[in-house]
Design a protein around this motif. Structure first.
Motif: not given
Length: 790
Positions: A128-130, A114-117, A153-155, A121-124
């Motif tokens: 919000v991933d700028i 799930v994280v890979s697809i 992001t997943l969030d 950068r979910f754990y980083e």
């Protein structure tokens, strides 16, 4: 030639003068250039500061109005709720087919997939991933395919699924700001594994399944912890587009998506090259259960299944995702009516069905607003969720129920024909062909009135009428009633239109309400998670004169009440109603394979001023085995109509239709006939009446004179209130002008009575035994695909 040298005094003076002028000019200092550039740069910087400040102010203003973060919304999958017309909840989408996993029960390989697809950068990032957002925006701007994932992001995806509408038009700057704000707050409140658990348990996975555990059991019949890498990759890839990436709907796309997940996992160093290659070489169907559907566990939803299927389809057309938008959908369904319709079809307590294979479909519409009140998609369907809905299928023709729509109503509308217009039932071939048109009895009745031709459902007069109107005009007329076809229709369609019960109920509603067509609607309003409410009431369009609707209705009453009518088994004592039967015979080229006097389909379209009901009876595979309708089975359409109309009419106002002022009456052979003031048939009627009066007895002469007086007075007061003849049940009021674009007053009640009241003697339903001759079983040539009869 004299040449001045540079040493010449004159030359020198000129040079000196020019040099002096140059010296007087102000000098351009480099400092001034630097000052201007500095001013521009400081202005741009100040502008940027102002823009950023304004943006920040706007962002925090939006964020302040964001929904509050609550764990219930994060945990509950499929929060969309569907309500009936009384605002009572029918079901919460997905609640019956949802399974959740505890954080400790989620396999690490699923988390990695799930994280890979979805969010490498979910754990980083902190919600919000700028970097990713800017990259996605640049990719969209340049239309490049850089391989970047989407900006959310997943969030943010979890926040959107839990608190906001997923409708594209709702993805505004305000909404994006609120999502980002709440995603940051989510990341501060919960751990990464908690957030991932919420997401895995919440996403829609196709076929009414919510959560990846439910999907694992639905597609593979086992818990997700028992899936191999290839199967886990399939599950992880579905949420992005559940209807496309699930292995049942589209195996090719599902395979491509699975391999994309495996590639992402390899790139993210979550699996080895050997694991990647082994999983990628597996067939997409490996371990997959045979195609099936979820069973409906909710009793209300089971009863309303065909209706709910149409509701969800309409919601999607309006741009919403019903499975991930946390909506409140308020429908037009009356659950009491829906339940009775379901029980009529699925038990033999009301109507006797000879076997389980025989199918029935029905739609009930409110003719005054187009709201679909109830819908039956079939019988003996078990607990299948969103199964086959025969009520909206258009692959069966509606038989002679097409005649009022395509033949006779256009003749009254465009040619001003009277109900006593003379027609000949005689040997006849379709215009431009050598194909002979027959009736069920292979007989001809000779000269007859339009009224008798429609009541007895004779085929030849119907097609002759269509020929007089013209195919183009007739098709244009039914096009305004919801029958849209890409190709031009043929004459045979005058006795059968490919259509659904939904189309027929909506079209006949225009007769019931005085000439206004409403597009049928399932949804009353939709409320989004953030409180926005959108209403979806249908706006009516006046498609025929109220005089046309009234005259057709007056004739169709006789289909039910006349001893010669084809729909006498639909009689409901005391109820003002009108209707039409229809059946389809087998084509000539295969008719010898079936017994005589059998049909493929049986229809009944009937209506009051409160409801329009269409019923179809038939087999899904009419050419197989004994899947044909005998005379007893044909009558089931009328009997089903009678049962449901009797039920829904209880407690409703029961009143007759009002006669428009330009519709005049005439007694002809003991029948109350109708015609339009100023029409050709009026002049013909006067001439025939004069000739008849010369040779009749004195008493008949008096009656004729009285009727002539009525015609004369009615013609001179065309726009005023029109009085009924002595056989009318009550004095009727005049209607509004036929030129008005609004529905005329003919749709208003002429005499409001309680349901127990009965029509007057002239309108009283006949108690005679119904005729066995439906007029419904003509057999077109094998060269014709039309299988209608009547």
């Amino acid at each position: 030639m004299f040449i001045m040298s540079k040493q010449d005094p004159k030359y020198s003076r000129v040079n000196r003068r020019e040099q002096e002028q140059k010296n007087k000019r102000p000098k351009k200092h480099p400092r001034k250039k630097h000052h201007v550039l500095s001013t521009v740069l400081w202005s741009l910087l100040l502008l940027c500061i102002v823009v950023v400040a304004a943006g920040a102010t706007l962002f925090f203003s939006y964020a302040r109005s964001a929904p509050s973060l609550n764990e219930d919304s994060l945990k509950n999958p499929g929060a969309t709720k569907v309500y009936d017309a009384s605002n009572k909840k029918i079901l919460t989408l997905g609640s019956q087919n949802a399974e959740t996993l505890k954080q400790s029960e989620i396999p690490q390989q699923l988390k990695d997939a799930v994280v890979s697809i979805e969010d490498r950068r979910f754990y980083e990032h902190d919600g919000v991933d700028i970097k990713r957002t800017v990259g996605a925006a640049f990719s969209n701007f340049t239309n490049s395919s850089s391989g970047l994932q989407g900006g959310s992001t997943l969030d943010q995806q979890l926040i959107k699924l839990s608190f906001f509408s997923t409708k594209k038009s709702d993805q505004t700057l305000k909404r994006k700001s609120q999502e980002a704000w709440m995603a940051r707050k989510l990341d501060k409140t919960y751990s990464k594994d908690q957030i991932l658990t919420f997401y895995i348990n919440k996403v829609f996975m196709g076929y009414s399944s919510y959560g990846m555990q439910a999907a694992s059991k639905f597609y593979y019949g086992k818990s997700i912890k028992n899936l191999d890498l290839a199967q886990i990759a399939v599950i992880a890839g579905i949420p992005n587009a559940p209807s496309q990436y699930n292995p049942y709907s589209n195996p090719k796309l599902a395979l491509a998506r699975r391999n994309e997940v495996l590639d992402a996992m390899l790139k993210n160093k979550k699996i080895s090259q050997a694991q990647h290659d082994e999983a990628k070489n597996k067939d997409i169907s490996d371990g997959l259960l045979p195609y099936h559907q979820n069973k409906q566990k909710n009793e209300k939803a089971k009863i309303a299944d065909p209706y709910l299927k149409q509701v969800l389809s309409e919601v999607k057309k309006k741009g919403y995702d019903p499975y991930g938008a946390n909506l409140k959908i308020y429908t037009n369904i009356d659950m009491d009516v829906q339940k009775r319709l379901y029980n009529i079809a699925n038990s033999n307590d009301y109507v006797y069905f000879p076997d389980k294979k025989l199918q029935v479909a029905s739609t009930i519409v409110n003719p005054n607003n187009g709201k679909v009140v109830a819908m039956l998609g079939g019988r003996k369907n078990g607990d299948v969720t969103y199964g086959l809905n025969r009520a909206v299928q258009t692959d069966r023709t509606n038989g002679s129920t097409a005649k009022p729509l395509m033949d006779y109503a256009p003749a009254i509308e465009y040619l001003d024909w009277a109900t006593y217009h003379s027609l000949k039932d005689e040997k006849y071939t379709y215009p431009g062909t050598n194909t002979q048109l027959n009736d069920f009895d292979n007989q001809y009745k000779g000269t007859m009135t339009l009224r008798d031709a429609l009541v007895q459902s004779r085929n030849v007069p119907a097609i002759k009428t269509l020929d007089a109107v013209g195919i183009d005009k007739a098709q244009n007329f039914i096009g305004k009633l919801g029958f849209k076809y890409k190709k031009q229709l043929e004459y045979q369609n005058g006795i059968g239109l490919p259509s659904s019960t939904l189309q027929n109920a909506a079209a006949y509603s225009a007769f019931a309400n005085g000439g206004t067509y409403y597009k049928p609607s399932y949804i009353n309003r939709i409320e989004t998670a953030d409180g926005q409410v959108n209403d979806y009431s249908s706006k009516g369009k006046h498609v025929m004169q109220s005089s046309t609707a009234y005259m057709i209705t007056d004739i169709l009453k006789g289909v039910i009440t006349s001893p010669m009518g084809s729909g006498t088994r639909a009689q409901i004592p005391g109820l003002y109603q009108a209707g039409k039967t229809g059946t389809n015979a087998y084509p000539d080229d295969i008719s010898d394979k079936f017994p005589e006097d059998v049909s493929m389909d049986s229809w009944f379209n009937g209506y009051t001023k409160n409801y329009s009901v269409s019923v179809w009876i038939g087999y899904d595979h009419p050419y197989q085995g004994n899947n044909y309708l005998d005379k007893a089975s044909e009558r089931l359409a009328q009997l089903t109509y009678k049962e449901i109309m009797s039920y829904i009419s209880q407690g409703k106002t029961n009143s007759d239709w009002s006669r428009p002022s330009n519709v005049l009456t005439k007694q002809l052979n003991g029948v109350r006939e109708l015609y339009l003031a100023g029409s050709p048939d009026q002049s013909m009627m006067k001439d025939e009446s004069k000739n008849s009066s010369r040779s009749s007895e004195k008493s008949s002469s008096k009656e004729s004179s009285s009727e002539e007086s009525e015609i004369s007075s009615s013609s001179s007061s065309e726009s005023s209130s029109s009085s009924e003849d002595s056989n009318s049940s009550s004095e009727e009021t005049s209607s509004s002008s036929e030129d008005s674009s609004e529905p005329s007053s003919s749709s208003q009640e002429s005499s409001s009575t309680e349901p127990s009241s009965t029509p007057s003697s002239s309108e009283q339903p006949s108690s005679s035994q119904p005729s066995e001759n439906d007029g419904n079983n003509s057999q077109p040539s094998s060269s014709e695909q039309q299988q209608d009869s009547e």
